[in-house]
Enzyme design. Sequence first.
Site, PDB file in Angstrom:
ATOM      1  N   GLN A  61     -10.063   9.767  -4.657  1.00 17.89           N
ATOM      2  CA  GLN A  61      -9.433  10.493  -3.242  1.00 17.89           C
ATOM      3  C   GLN A  61     -10.605  11.238  -2.777  1.00 17.89           C
ATOM      4  O   GLN A  61     -10.525  11.523  -1.680  1.00 17.89           O
ATOM      5  CB  GLN A  61      -8.311  11.292  -3.870  1.00 17.89           C
ATOM      6  CG  GLN A  61      -7.699  12.210  -2.674  1.00 17.89           C
ATOM      7  CD  GLN A  61      -6.923  11.763  -1.702  1.00 17.89           C
ATOM      8  OE1 GLN A  61      -5.619  11.473  -1.991  1.00 17.89           O
ATOM      9  NE2 GLN A  61      -7.003  11.740  -0.530  1.00 17.89           N
TER      10      GLN A  61
ATOM     11  N   TRP B 126       1.548  14.205   3.739  1.00 19.75           N
ATOM     12  CA  TRP B 126       0.961  13.617   4.615  1.00 19.75           C
ATOM     13  C   TRP B 126       1.914  12.887   5.811  1.00 19.75           C
ATOM     14  O   TRP B 126       1.510  12.653   6.808  1.00 19.75           O
ATOM     15  CB  TRP B 126       0.083  12.844   4.043  1.00 19.75           C
ATOM     16  CG  TRP B 126      -1.206  13.378   3.532  1.00 19.75           C
ATOM     17  CD1 TRP B 126      -2.207  13.949   3.871  1.00 19.75           C
ATOM     18  CD2 TRP B 126      -1.148  13.554   2.082  1.00 19.75           C
ATOM     19  NE1 TRP B 126      -3.048  14.330   3.241  1.00 19.75           N
ATOM     20  CE2 TRP B 126      -2.447  14.452   2.003  1.00 19.75           C
ATOM     21  CE3 TRP B 126      -0.490  13.480   0.967  1.00 19.75           C
ATOM     22  CZ2 TRP B 126      -2.844  14.826   0.605  1.00 19.75           C
ATOM     23  CZ3 TRP B 126      -0.997  13.883  -0.271  1.00 19.75           C
ATOM     24  CH2 TRP B 126      -2.025  14.403  -0.418  1.00 19.75           C
TER      25      TRP B 126
ATOM     26  N   ASP C  55       2.312   3.394   2.933  1.00 22.87           N
ATOM     27  CA  ASP C  55       1.093   4.367   2.480  1.00 22.87           C
ATOM     28  C   ASP C  55       1.930   5.577   1.962  1.00 22.87           C
ATOM     29  O   ASP C  55       1.366   5.871   0.740  1.00 22.87           O
ATOM     30  CB  ASP C  55       0.472   4.895   3.805  1.00 22.87           C
ATOM     31  CG  ASP C  55      -0.993   5.277   3.483  1.00 22.87           C
ATOM     32  OD1 ASP C  55      -1.382   5.353   2.287  1.00 22.87           O
ATOM     33  OD2 ASP C  55      -1.506   5.923   4.510  1.00 22.87           O
TER      34      ASP C  55
ATOM     35  N   HIS D 210       1.064   5.554  -2.040  1.00 21.71           N
ATOM     36  CA  HIS D 210       0.658   6.399  -2.969  1.00 21.71           C
ATOM     37  C   HIS D 210       1.752   6.890  -3.912  1.00 21.71           C
ATOM     38  O   HIS D 210       2.494   7.986  -3.434  1.00 21.71           O
ATOM     39  CB  HIS D 210      -0.270   7.427  -2.283  1.00 21.71           C
ATOM     40  CG  HIS D 210      -1.354   7.014  -1.543  1.00 21.71           C
ATOM     41  ND1 HIS D 210      -2.607   7.217  -2.146  1.00 21.71           N
ATOM     42  CD2 HIS D 210      -1.525   6.224  -0.317  1.00 21.71           C
ATOM     43  CE1 HIS D 210      -3.607   6.443  -1.384  1.00 21.71           C
ATOM     44  NE2 HIS D 210      -2.728   5.904  -0.375  1.00 21.71           N
TER      45      HIS D 210
ATOM     46  N   HIS E 296       0.725  -1.261   0.094  1.00 21.74           N
ATOM     47  CA  HIS E 296       0.037  -0.149   0.060  1.00 21.74           C
ATOM     48  C   HIS E 296       0.602   1.234  -0.118  1.00 21.74           C
ATOM     49  O   HIS E 296       1.417   1.767   0.890  1.00 21.74           O
ATOM     50  CB  HIS E 296      -0.998   0.049   1.150  1.00 21.74           C
ATOM     51  CG  HIS E 296      -2.000   1.044   1.369  1.00 21.74           C
ATOM     52  ND1 HIS E 296      -3.348   0.959   1.144  1.00 21.74           N
ATOM     53  CD2 HIS E 296      -1.931   2.431   1.206  1.00 21.74           C
ATOM     54  CE1 HIS E 296      -3.996   2.030   1.156  1.00 21.74           C
ATOM     55  NE2 HIS E 296      -3.012   3.086   1.069  1.00 21.74           N
TER      56      HIS E 296
ATOM     57  N   HIS F 229      -9.889   2.001   0.352  1.00 17.91           N
ATOM     58  CA  HIS F 229      -9.359   2.951   1.532  1.00 17.91           C
ATOM     59  C   HIS F 229     -10.718   2.854   2.379  1.00 17.91           C
ATOM     60  O   HIS F 229     -11.652   3.591   2.112  1.00 17.91           O
ATOM     61  CB  HIS F 229      -9.340   4.296   1.220  1.00 17.91           C
ATOM     62  CG  HIS F 229      -7.691   4.427   0.779  1.00 17.91           C
ATOM     63  ND1 HIS F 229      -7.124   3.953  -0.282  1.00 17.91           N
ATOM     64  CD2 HIS F 229      -6.805   4.916   1.349  1.00 17.91           C
ATOM     65  CE1 HIS F 229      -5.926   4.105  -0.511  1.00 17.91           C
ATOM     66  NE2 HIS F 229      -5.500   4.775   0.715  1.00 17.91           N
TER      67      HIS F 229
ATOM     68  N   GLU G 110     -10.803   5.139   7.191  1.00 16.51           N
ATOM     69  CA  GLU G 110      -9.465   5.826   7.643  1.00 16.51           C
ATOM     70  C   GLU G 110      -9.978   6.868   8.497  1.00 16.51           C
ATOM     71  O   GLU G 110      -9.599   8.061   7.987  1.00 16.51           O
ATOM     72  CB  GLU G 110      -8.563   6.197   6.540  1.00 16.51           C
ATOM     73  CG  GLU G 110      -7.214   6.495   7.170  1.00 16.51           C
ATOM     74  CD  GLU G 110      -6.266   6.777   6.043  1.00 16.51           C
ATOM     75  OE1 GLU G 110      -6.602   7.085   4.639  1.00 16.51           O
ATOM     76  OE2 GLU G 110      -5.115   7.229   6.307  1.00 16.51           O
TER      77      GLU G 110
HETATM   78 FE   FE2 Z   1      -3.560   5.218   1.609  1.00 14.24          FE
END
Ligand code: FE2
Length: 411
Positions: free
Chosen positions: A150, A313, A307, A57, A55, A208, A211
């Site tokens: 997203q 982030w 991630d 991005h 996982h 997702h 979360e």
């Molecule tokens: Fe994610």
Amino acid sequence: MLFKNAYIENAEELKDIRISAGKFAEIGEDLQPREGEESEDLQGRLVLPPFIESHVHLDTCLTAGDPVWNMSGTLFEGIECWSKRKQKLGREDIRERVNRAVRMYAANGIQHIRTHVDVTDPTLTALKALLELREELREYMDIQVVAFPQEGILSFPKGRELMEEAVRLGADAVGAIPHFEFTREYSVESVNFALRLAADKGLLADIHCDEIDDEASRGLETAAARALELGLYDRVTVSHTTAMHSYNNAYMLKLMRLLKMSRINFVANPLVNTHLQGRTDTYPKRRGLTRVKELTENGINVSFGHDDIFDHWYPLGCGNLRDAVFLGLHVAQMMGYEDIMESYRFITHNAAKTLHIADRYGIEPGKPADFIVLDAANYYDALNRCAPVLASCKNGRLLSSARPAEVKVRF
Ligand code: FE2
């Protein structure tokens, strides 16, 4: 090629590994080099199947501080920073960053990556760039691309059409983000839409899911029920599921039955979720990681991912999944001897199940000669001493190598 004296997956006896035509040909004791065959002595080092990033991005990776730093470290400031960075998002920009990130991963023994790519963009720029890179890098890195909405499927203009277009262009898996949709009804419908699309097109799904610290976020039950009813089972993965941390135990007991029946996979991201969750808590502060220990004890498949790699982030990360395992064991309170010894499974065999590649993964005669060599005798030792990956071989070919560091203490 013959590799001598390896401890394969924490085994207590040394084994030799013969590779021929890019595949594992023979694994046994005291194999002798054949005429003209090259031989290398691994001197009792640990050999594992390659690490797997289940996982990440990649479309946002390596952007931290550009053009501004996320000073609070919150998800919301991250979104603000990203909206500024997004203005210069382009094909060349993505290609340059992803190429760098993939090489960082390769240096850390990773040979498979599942990346989520934002498709809430009418131009689908990032998706097209990642699909292109998936083909270009195929020889060195297996990349799976998830169409990731997203900003939602029902809550974003033409969200459904963009998902269908992403699938038409060649995405490997369908995503969803139920906890971000405007309403509970949209949340349920987004999961229904995504899993029906995956079922219709014969694709995998990776959602997702929940979360958020909201204990009322229940996308998971919808995902598990549809995975069961549509016969998708372990073709479905739910990522994050951090709300599960906050579910009451009575609900959890009921839910666990469905999770077992559905056979879905879970991905936890210990680094990013301990960083981003619990932000609205004063004290006590939630850790924000899903119930890794309980899921594992119930025979449910869980893998660990990074991630985010050095983005708005999550401001750290160099593509080393050891960090995710190390922190994950602490936060999930899985620090027994066996837990630590077996923890490589979160980024190897368990992740292979999530990516649905288990049939061609593992150190067995007949399978592709994909493996890594660590400078340790077993994974407990490797994890504890932060042992480097000395070699990563894919189809019998060396992808990356390192020398053991030599440190001299002068007293
Ligand atoms: Fe994610």
